[in-house]
Design a protein around this motif. Structure first.
Motif, PDB file in Angstrom:
ATOM      1  N   SER A  49      79.839  69.809  85.983  1.00 43.51           N
ATOM      2  CA  SER A  49      79.957  71.163  86.510  1.00 43.51           C
ATOM      3  C   SER A  49      81.020  71.943  85.733  1.00 43.51           C
ATOM      4  N   HIS A  50      81.006  73.266  85.904  1.00 40.09           N
ATOM      5  CA  HIS A  50      82.032  74.103  85.272  1.00 40.09           C
ATOM      6  C   HIS A  50      83.290  74.160  86.127  1.00 40.09           C
ATOM      7  N   GLU A  51      83.108  74.150  87.439  1.00 38.53           N
ATOM      8  CA  GLU A  51      84.242  74.219  88.362  1.00 38.53           C
ATOM      9  C   GLU A  51      83.873  73.479  89.642  1.00 38.53           C
ATOM     10  N   ASP A  69      82.127  64.706  87.215  1.00 38.04           N
ATOM     11  CA  ASP A  69      83.127  65.715  87.581  1.00 38.04           C
ATOM     12  C   ASP A  69      84.395  65.033  88.100  1.00 38.04           C
TER      13      ASP A  69
END
Length: 274
Positions: A49-51, A69
């Motif tokens: 994921s990005h965040e 993640d």
């Protein structure tokens, strides 16, 4: 060495029974911090994921994200001094070469290797046919006893023994404790593959026949493979490397050498056509 600092993650979710079984076992020999998905993330592979949202949990941190993640966030921001990453214990086996890339449990261990941190992926085999309701199979904390015992032993000894000087991570699969005391066998991932597909109208049903063989105790896998060891009541430990390896390939080299001339011919033909 002093007690190792261990980052513990999984893909079944931080509240799973197998996760708690490993947390308790590893806490006897190390300083354990949980950095695990808040919810079930099974079979997501190395999705990233990005965040992600992180919240404190009584065992460490719950992450709204995937196992990969958790490893990236854990090693870079939450448990930056980790000596070892352990992923598991997964409810269900992760056996065979073709399964390695699918498993969130194994993918977490692979992710750790890119940070040069040794890792273990730990799973427990539950004998069930694929056409049975896996969710109906009972697996309480006691069922994970053999998986926990082997993981505790390896986490306590493998670092000092130099195991990770020859491999990047260990893929560990244990039988249910109800089968009795299980010795460790060093194995290789089986390369047998029995996926098939059947079209039914607009749907295609995918079927892994290996699970039927395993549930019946009649598998074609040879001695020395991970599936054979587990079906025989042993803890399978496969020492593996990551990332994928590359080798010199003469046929591909030859194609590369002729690429430019072939491309020029194609461009010239396209120009004539216009």
């Amino acid at each position: 060495m002093d007690q190792p600092t261990i980052l513990l993650t999984n893909d079944d979710g931080i509240e799973s029974v197998g996760f708690r079984a490993l947390y308790d076992a590893l806490s006897e020999i190390g300083d354990v911090t949980a950095v695990a998905p808040a919810n079930d993330q099974s079979a997501v592979g190395r999705a990233i994921s990005h965040e992600v949202t992180v919240r404190e949990y009584d065992l460490g941190y719950a992450v709204e994200g995937t196992p990969s993640d958790c490893v990236v966030a854990g090693l870079e921001a939450l448990v930056t001094d980790a000596d070892l990453v352990v992923a598991g214990c997964n409810r269900g086996a992760n056996l065979g070469a073709y399964v390695l890339g699918r498993s969130g449990t194994v993918s977490a261990a692979v992710e750790a290797t890119f940070f040069d941190v040794p890792a273990m992926a730990v799973s427990m085999y539950i004998p069930v046919r694929e056409d049975a309701a896996f969710s109906d199979i009972e697996a309480n904390g006691d069922s994970y006893a053999e998986a926990a015992r082997a993981t505790r032993y390896l986490a306590d000894h493998a670092l000092e023994a130099g195991v990770f000087e020859q491999c990047d991570y260990l893929n560990i699969n244990a039988p249910v404790a109800e089968w009795g005391r299980a010795p460790i066998e060093i194995t290789r991932p089986s390369r047998l593959y029995e996926m098939d597909a059947v079209k039914n109208g607009d749907a295609v049903t995918l079927h892994d026949r290996i699970w039927e063989h395993m549930a019946e105790g009649d598998i074609p896998d040879p001695e020395g493979t991970d599936r054979r060891a587990v079906v025989d009541g042993k803890v399978s430990v496969s020492p593996l490397t990551a990332p994928h390896t590359t080798e010199h390939h003469e046929a591909l080299d030859a194609l590369a050498e002729t690429y430019d001339s072939d491309a020029d011919d194609g461009d010239a033909d396209d120009g004539d056509a216009n």
